[in-house]
Design a protein around this motif. Structure first.
Motif, PDB file in Angstrom:
ATOM      1  N   ILE A  37       0.977  -0.794  -0.028  1.00 30.50           N
ATOM      2  CA  ILE A  37      -0.201   0.008  -0.434  1.00 30.50           C
ATOM      3  C   ILE A  37       1.031   1.143  -0.169  1.00 30.50           C
ATOM      4  CG2 ILE A  37      -1.650   0.974   1.193  1.00 30.50           C
ATOM      5  CD1 ILE A  37      -2.367  -1.427   0.139  1.00 30.50           C
ATOM      6  N   ASN A  38       0.336   2.278  -0.760  1.00 31.95           N
ATOM      7  CA  ASN A  38       1.764   3.821  -1.099  1.00 31.95           C
ATOM      8  C   ASN A  38       0.744   4.447  -0.788  1.00 31.95           C
ATOM      9  OD1 ASN A  38       4.134   2.590  -1.318  1.00 31.95           O
ATOM     10  ND2 ASN A  38       3.352   1.879  -3.386  1.00 31.95           N
ATOM     11  N   PHE A  39       1.258   5.460  -0.478  1.00 32.26           N
ATOM     12  CA  PHE A  39       0.400   7.640  -0.261  1.00 32.26           C
ATOM     13  C   PHE A  39       1.122   7.999  -1.260  1.00 32.26           C
ATOM     14  CE2 PHE A  39       0.627   4.604   3.272  1.00 32.26           C
ATOM     15  CZ  PHE A  39      -0.407   4.098   3.302  1.00 32.26           C
ATOM     16  N   PRO A  40       0.896   8.317  -2.564  1.00 25.48           N
ATOM     17  CA  PRO A  40       1.487   9.059  -3.134  1.00 25.48           C
ATOM     18  C   PRO A  40       0.744  10.253  -3.088  1.00 25.48           C
ATOM     19  CG  PRO A  40      -0.669   7.639  -4.178  1.00 25.48           C
ATOM     20  CD  PRO A  40      -0.524   7.108  -3.241  1.00 25.48           C
ATOM     21  N   GLY A  41       0.388  10.590  -2.036  1.00 15.68           N
ATOM     22  CA  GLY A  41      -0.041  11.876  -2.292  1.00 15.68           C
ATOM     23  C   GLY A  41      -1.659  12.585  -2.089  1.00 15.68           C
ATOM     24  N   GLY A  42      -1.808  13.496  -1.093  1.00 15.94           N
ATOM     25  CA  GLY A  42      -3.165  13.976  -1.882  1.00 15.94           C
ATOM     26  C   GLY A  42      -4.336  13.091  -0.653  1.00 15.94           C
ATOM     27  N   LYS A  43      -5.141  12.577  -0.730  1.00 20.12           N
ATOM     28  CA  LYS A  43      -6.047  10.966  -0.011  1.00 20.12           C
ATOM     29  C   LYS A  43      -6.184  10.408  -1.212  1.00 20.12           C
ATOM     30  CE  LYS A  43      -7.766  14.404   2.578  1.00 20.12           C
ATOM     31  NZ  LYS A  43      -6.852  14.604   3.068  1.00 20.12           N
ATOM     32  N   ARG A  44      -5.147  10.407  -2.160  1.00 18.81           N
ATOM     33  CA  ARG A  44      -5.191   9.005  -2.708  1.00 18.81           C
ATOM     34  C   ARG A  44      -3.636   8.076  -1.714  1.00 18.81           C
ATOM     35  NH1 ARG A  44      -2.037  10.444  -7.404  1.00 18.81           N
ATOM     36  NH2 ARG A  44      -1.113  12.018  -6.148  1.00 18.81           N
ATOM     37  N   VAL A  45      -4.361   6.471  -2.202  1.00 17.65           N
ATOM     38  CA  VAL A  45      -3.830   5.016  -1.556  1.00 17.65           C
ATOM     39  C   VAL A  45      -3.787   4.344  -3.062  1.00 17.65           C
ATOM     40  CG1 VAL A  45      -4.007   3.638   0.739  1.00 17.65           C
ATOM     41  CG2 VAL A  45      -4.852   5.827   0.582  1.00 17.65           C
ATOM     42  N   THR A  46      -2.840   3.752  -2.863  1.00 16.02           N
ATOM     43  CA  THR A  46      -2.660   2.555  -4.179  1.00 16.02           C
ATOM     44  C   THR A  46      -2.599   1.362  -3.553  1.00 16.02           C
ATOM     45  OG1 THR A  46      -0.411   3.463  -4.304  1.00 16.02           O
ATOM     46  CG2 THR A  46      -2.522   4.683  -5.860  1.00 16.02           C
ATOM     47  N   SER A  47      -2.874   0.407  -4.335  1.00 13.22           N
ATOM     48  CA  SER A  47      -2.158  -1.142  -3.785  1.00 13.22           C
ATOM     49  C   SER A  47      -1.681  -1.620  -4.684  1.00 13.22           C
ATOM     50  CB  SER A  47      -3.107  -2.542  -2.720  1.00 13.22           C
ATOM     51  OG  SER A  47      -4.218  -2.020  -4.541  1.00 13.22           O
ATOM     52  N   THR A  48      -0.368  -1.687  -4.689  1.00 13.20           N
ATOM     53  CA  THR A  48       0.405  -3.370  -5.770  1.00 13.20           C
ATOM     54  C   THR A  48       0.278  -4.526  -5.177  1.00 13.20           C
ATOM     55  OG1 THR A  48       1.438  -0.923  -6.396  1.00 13.20           O
ATOM     56  CG2 THR A  48       2.029  -3.095  -7.475  1.00 13.20           C
ATOM     57  N   TYR A  49      -0.136  -5.392  -5.827  1.00 14.83           N
ATOM     58  CA  TYR A  49      -0.086  -6.576  -5.987  1.00 14.83           C
ATOM     59  C   TYR A  49      -0.394  -7.548  -7.642  1.00 14.83           C
ATOM     60  CZ  TYR A  49      -1.654 -10.796  -3.853  1.00 14.83           C
ATOM     61  OH  TYR A  49      -1.987 -12.633  -3.208  1.00 14.83           O
ATOM     62  N   LYS A  50      -0.180  -8.908  -7.107  1.00 19.43           N
ATOM     63  CA  LYS A  50       0.220  -9.461  -8.733  1.00 19.43           C
ATOM     64  C   LYS A  50       0.293  -8.591  -9.664  1.00 19.43           C
ATOM     65  CE  LYS A  50      -2.348 -13.837  -6.193  1.00 19.43           C
ATOM     66  NZ  LYS A  50      -3.290 -13.935  -6.899  1.00 19.43           N
ATOM     67  N   GLY A  51       1.440  -7.921  -9.552  1.00 23.74           N
ATOM     68  CA  GLY A  51       1.895  -6.986 -11.485  1.00 23.74           C
ATOM     69  C   GLY A  51       0.773  -5.444 -11.159  1.00 23.74           C
ATOM     70  N   PHE A  52      -0.277  -5.607 -10.570  1.00 25.44           N
ATOM     71  CA  PHE A  52      -1.444  -4.465 -10.287  1.00 25.44           C
ATOM     72  C   PHE A  52      -1.574  -3.762  -9.855  1.00 25.44           C
ATOM     73  CE2 PHE A  52      -2.851  -8.850 -12.403  1.00 25.44           C
ATOM     74  CZ  PHE A  52      -3.496  -8.256 -13.883  1.00 25.44           C
TER      75      PHE A  52
END
Length: 131
Positions: free
Chosen positions: A3-18
């Motif tokens: 789980i990453n926090f790229p800025g603002g209120k955005r949060v991303t998850s990276t798993y199995k290449g997606f």
């Protein structure tokens, strides 16, 4: 899963290449650039059930043209949590009547749905980088 926090209120998850992106609406201080995390949770319920429906139809050589599903949500006014998720499978014209109950049972086999019925223990910890 990372789980990453790229800025603002955005949060991303990276798993199995997606990478799955989320954001909050502008009314909550976000940019509204991606679905909210809870919306993805609800979407996962529908798409998971949908996969089971597809498998069911494929195993019986039933065409999926015209097949769709609608999810409706009822929220608790006080907690704002969803209390009921109603899945309605829209069968195409000519869908075999003898499989109507069975296709409903196949949707109920969804792993996301079953995970809610038998919820896992969720353990949250915090660490600092090692020096």
């Amino acid at each position: 899963m990372k789980i990453n926090f790229p800025g603002g209120k955005r949060v991303t998850s990276t798993y199995k290449g997606f990478t799955v992106e989320t954001d909050q609406p502008t009314s909550e201080g976000g940019d509204g650039s991606a679905p909210e995390p809870y919306d993805l949770f609800l979407s996962s319920m529908g798409t998971c059930a949908g996969v089971y429906i597809v498998y069911f139809c494929e195993s019986r050589n039933i065409p999926t043209d015209g097949l769709s599903m609608t999810l409706r949500f009822e929220r608790n006014e006080e907690s704002h949590l969803v209390e009921t998720i109603a899945m309605q499978i829209h069968l195409p014209t000519g869908f075999p009547e003898k499989y109507r109950k069975a296709v409903i049972r196949s949707a109920q086999m969804c792993t996301v749905k079953r995970s809610l019925q038998y919820p896992p223990e969720i353990v949250v910890t915090a660490t600092e980088p090692s020096e």
